[in-house]
Design a protein around this motif. Structure first.
Motif, PDB file in Angstrom:
ATOM      1  N   THR A   1      56.601  25.411 151.890  1.00 19.01           N
ATOM      2  CA  THR A   1      55.109  25.879 152.878  1.00 19.01           C
ATOM      3  C   THR A   1      55.241  27.687 151.671  1.00 19.01           C
ATOM      4  O   THR A   1      55.956  28.328 152.330  1.00 19.01           O
ATOM      5  N   ASP A   2      55.148  27.680 150.565  1.00 17.36           N
ATOM      6  CA  ASP A   2      54.836  29.008 150.066  1.00 17.36           C
ATOM      7  C   ASP A   2      53.602  30.046 151.085  1.00 17.36           C
ATOM      8  O   ASP A   2      52.665  29.451 150.868  1.00 17.36           O
ATOM      9  N   ARG A   3      54.534  30.746 151.066  1.00 14.17           N
ATOM     10  CA  ARG A   3      53.292  32.113 151.460  1.00 14.17           C
ATOM     11  C   ARG A   3      52.218  31.899 150.799  1.00 14.17           C
ATOM     12  O   ARG A   3      51.380  32.436 151.076  1.00 14.17           O
TER      13      ARG A   3
ATOM     14  N   GLN B   1      45.859  31.796 149.047  1.00 13.73           N
ATOM     15  CA  GLN B   1      44.886  30.959 147.643  1.00 13.73           C
ATOM     16  C   GLN B   1      44.326  31.323 147.775  1.00 13.73           C
ATOM     17  O   GLN B   1      42.514  31.985 147.995  1.00 13.73           O
TER      18      GLN B   1
ATOM     19  N   HIS C   1      50.943  30.567 149.529  1.00 13.32           N
ATOM     20  CA  HIS C   1      49.705  29.240 149.091  1.00 13.32           C
ATOM     21  C   HIS C   1      48.302  29.907 150.420  1.00 13.32           C
ATOM     22  O   HIS C   1      47.940  29.437 149.981  1.00 13.32           O
ATOM     23  N   SER C   2      49.306  30.767 151.232  1.00 13.66           N
ATOM     24  CA  SER C   2      48.591  30.693 152.386  1.00 13.66           C
ATOM     25  C   SER C   2      47.201  31.646 152.282  1.00 13.66           C
ATOM     26  O   SER C   2      46.096  32.087 152.621  1.00 13.66           O
TER      27      SER C   2
END
Lengths: 275, 418
Positions: free
Chosen positions: A2-4, A9, A6-7
């Motif tokens: 869960t790379d930060r 995006q 990504h949230s």
């Protein structure tokens, strides 16, 4: 996993760059409105605007977003942007984040297409990983701001149907007010209402209506400047959410045109080089 | 040991960087037009609620991490990046370590219709598409003391040439020095039944850690399909974990000469990401160094995102991946036949909040590991990360995870980015 980043995006953040790029065709809209049906008039304005809004080649700029909630608390986003026009296709865009600092160096590459879905890649500096991401999230918030991805994306003519509503004064200018209805199912809007001035066909205001046809948001655009003796680019874009009371002010600065960018500056290899 | 490795790597990279810098200097005065210092400081804590299996293992650890990054660039875009890494850990002296994550010079340009790029020095490289495991990714060594998820890597000295055009991207790597994997020490948790010796590392190559390893990778996109093909010839990044001739409580690391071919692909359609990674590796010994056993392995699966769920701005993603290794019980990792399932909820708020729940289910060996991760930005500079890993069940025959039964933990990370 869960790379930060990504949230956040930044799905279609083909940013306002093109939305801003409203160097609309200076044809007298009153004539268009007189001689066409409302639908034809709306489409004509959009088509002519596209023709007139293209040809700048490439540019780089900086964006600063200030996100404000109803209590007045602020958060800031700084982004560096590169845009390249492509013949007979959507633009190539690269976005590199400087702020907030936890996503610093995160970069986003978009190969926009006129009819097919865009291609998008995200670079995560902590893992040095390039990730191909989905471009189907049209209605989500961009970086927690009041701008949705689709607000930031190239407003391709083909992505709407149009209807010219009326002409009315807007400040010292006269504006054509046009309704446009998104064709794509993924849109969060039932319709948008757009104000273009008759002088240079810049967009000054957009009202967004959600799927329940409630007036969700209003965008106001100001501080236009002319570049290359031809193109009008906005300096300030303010998006107000009427349902939540939140707002986002987007400031553009440091525009530089025809900087010599080419395809090689918009590859996965150059994405990895972003800092 | 750690520090001497670090110094050796550091000296090497300094040499590499200076070579490039000097060659850059040949073109007269290269004034840096841009300089930047960024990075992150974080305070960490891990709590192990269950009592330790071995005496001396702590039930709590506190750590401090400093990871600055210096970047300078000249008017032509040529740059040098230097990023050291320091960790202090209160419980395990081996986890207190330093590394040069990056120290490289970069030049790039165009030649006709194609582009080229050269990086020389210590760098990190990522290959692949999967989330549960990075199967084809082989250039960098894993910094395992950092986290059991194998996502953190040690800096790798290399020369890295990229050549790209309409026909795709071709990359060549010359890897000049081998870094041994880091492992938890006797006082550390998540070390398993046996401590891995980190002082007596052996190599199949007569050149030892100085064997020149080579790698090549080709990538290309066809519409929604991305494909990567890779080959590696040289010193294995994964150690063979071998018993000592005279039985002790320690196992040794041995690095063999291997050849590995890999393919990775992702298909991106609507909200679907479909992923595949597969390798064929030859010349590597199987579990506990019994014998060399050539093998294939793959991870296949995907991810689907539901956008704006329940009328909120949030996205919900569902992930599923199947890991398979044809060596079965003789596999040297825990992924011989494992399912990974996860759900990620991204709030899409100003704080970038997200939370992920995952489970690794070993189909054959009946082990189960649960994970949770929560991320939230507190301000434009501070971030909070909370994670938990629970070794719920470890099968009798899951030898690689024996000794981890009581090592479930909750971790807290408060980070300041600058």
């Amino acid at each position: 996993m869960t790379d930060r980043s990504h949230s956040m995006q930044p799905d279609c953040l083909l940013l306002a760059a093109v939305l801003v790029l409203s160097a609309w065709f200076a044809a007298p809209s009153t004539a268009i409105a007189d001689t066409h049906s409302p639908e034809e008039a709306g489409l004509q304005i959009a088509l002519e605007a596209r023709d007139r809004g293209t040809g700048f080649g490439d540019f780089t700029a900086r964006q600063t977003m200030v996100l404000r909630n109803r209590h007045g608390q602020e958060s800031r986003r700084d982004v560096r942007i590169k845009i390249l026009e492509v013949d007979d296709d959507g633009d190539r865009s690269m976005f590199v984040f400087d702020q907030p600092r936890d996503v610093k160096g995160t970069a986003f590459l978009v190969h926009a297409h006129r009819t097919e879905p865009d291609d998008q890649w995200l670079y995560l500096p902590a893992l040095k990983r390039v990730k191909r991401i989905s471009s189907s999230n049209r209605s989500g918030s961009f970086m927690g701001s009041e701008f949705a991805y689709e607000d930031m994306t190239a407003q391709a003519v083909e992505k709407f149907t149009y209807k010219h509503l009326r002409d009315e004064p807007c400040g010292e200018l006269t504006c054509s007010v046009t309704e446009r209805i998104p064709v794509e199912k993924g849109s969060g809007y039932s319709r948008q209402v757009v104000w273009h001035d008759h002088d240079a066909f810049r967009i000054w205001k957009v009202e967004y209506y959600d799927r329940k046809d409630e007036h969700l948001k209003s965008l106001e655009i100001s501080d236009y400047q002319q570049y290359l003796d031809q193109y009008w680019f906005a300096g300030t874009m303010t998006m107000m959410n009427h349902l939540t009371g939140k707002s986002t002010v987007l400031n553009w600065s440091d525009y530089e045109f025809q900087t010599g960018l080419d395809d090689g500056d918009f590859t996965q290899t150059s994405l990895r080089r972003a800092r | 040991m750690r520090s001497s490795l670090f110094l050796r790597g550091g000296a090497l990279s300094a040499a590499c960087v200076s070579v490039v810098l000097v060659s850059a200097e040949v073109r007269a005065e290269t004034d840096f037009v841009y300089e930047e210092v960024s990075g992150r400081i974080s305070l960490e804590s891990r709590e192990f609620p269950e009592s330790a299996v071995f005496p001396g293992q702590a039930s709590h650890s506190t750590g401090l991490v400093f990871h600055p990054k210096l970047y300078v660039e000249d008017a032509d875009g040529r740059s040098v990046t230097v990023a050291p890494f320091f960790r202090y850990d209160s419980a395990d002296p081996r986890r207190t370590h330093a590394d040069l994550r990056e120290a490289f010079a970069l030049v790039f340009g165009e030649a006709g219709d194609s582009e080229w790029e050269i990086r020389v020095g210590i760098d990190q490289v990522f290959w692949g598409v999967a989330e549960s495991r990075h199967l084809v990714d082989i250039v960098n060594q894993v910094d395992l003391v950092e986290h059991p998820n194998e996502e953190t890597k040690l800096g790798q000295p290399m020369a890295h040439l990229t050549w790209s055009g309409e026909w795709g991207v071709l990359e060549l790597f010359g890897l000049t020095y081998h870094r041994a994997r880091t492992f938890p020490g006797p006082a550390g948790r998540m070390r398993g039944l046996f401590v891995i010796d980190d002082e007596h590392v052996s190599y199949e190559s007569s050149a030892g850690e100085w064997n020149l390893d080579l790698a090549v990778r080709y990538t290309q996109s066809f519409g929604p399909v991305d494909i990567g093909l890779s080959a590696f010839d040289g010193t294995s990044r994964e150690p063979s974990i071998c018993p000592t001739p005279v039985p002790t409580a320690q196992l040794t690391q041995h690095y063999e000469q291997i050849r590995q071919f890999g393919i990775d692909s992702q298909i991106t359609i609507d909200a679907w990401l479909l992923k595949l990674e597969a390798i064929r590796r030859t010349g590597f010994r199987n579990l506990f160094c019994q014998q060399e056993e050539d093998y294939s392995a793959f991870v296949v699966g995907g991810e689907y995102a539901f956008y704006s769920v329940w009328d909120s701005p949030a996205d919900l993603s569902v992930l599923a991946e199947w890991n398979y290794d044809e060596r079965g019980q003789n596999a040297t990792n825990v992924f011989q036949n494992d399912l990974f399932l996860a759900v990620r909820y991204a709030f899409n708020d100003v704080q970038g909040t997200d939370i992920t729940f995952g489970v690794f289910e070993d189909v054959d060996l009946e082990s189960r590991v649960l994970s949770m991760e929560f991320n939230r930005r507190l301000t434009d500079y501070w971030t909070l990360n909370v994670e938990a890993i629970a070794f719920v069940k470890i099968g009798d025959k899951d030898f690689l995870q024996h000794g981890l039964e009581n090592d479930s933990f909750v971790g807290l990370n408060l980070g300041y980015s600058f």
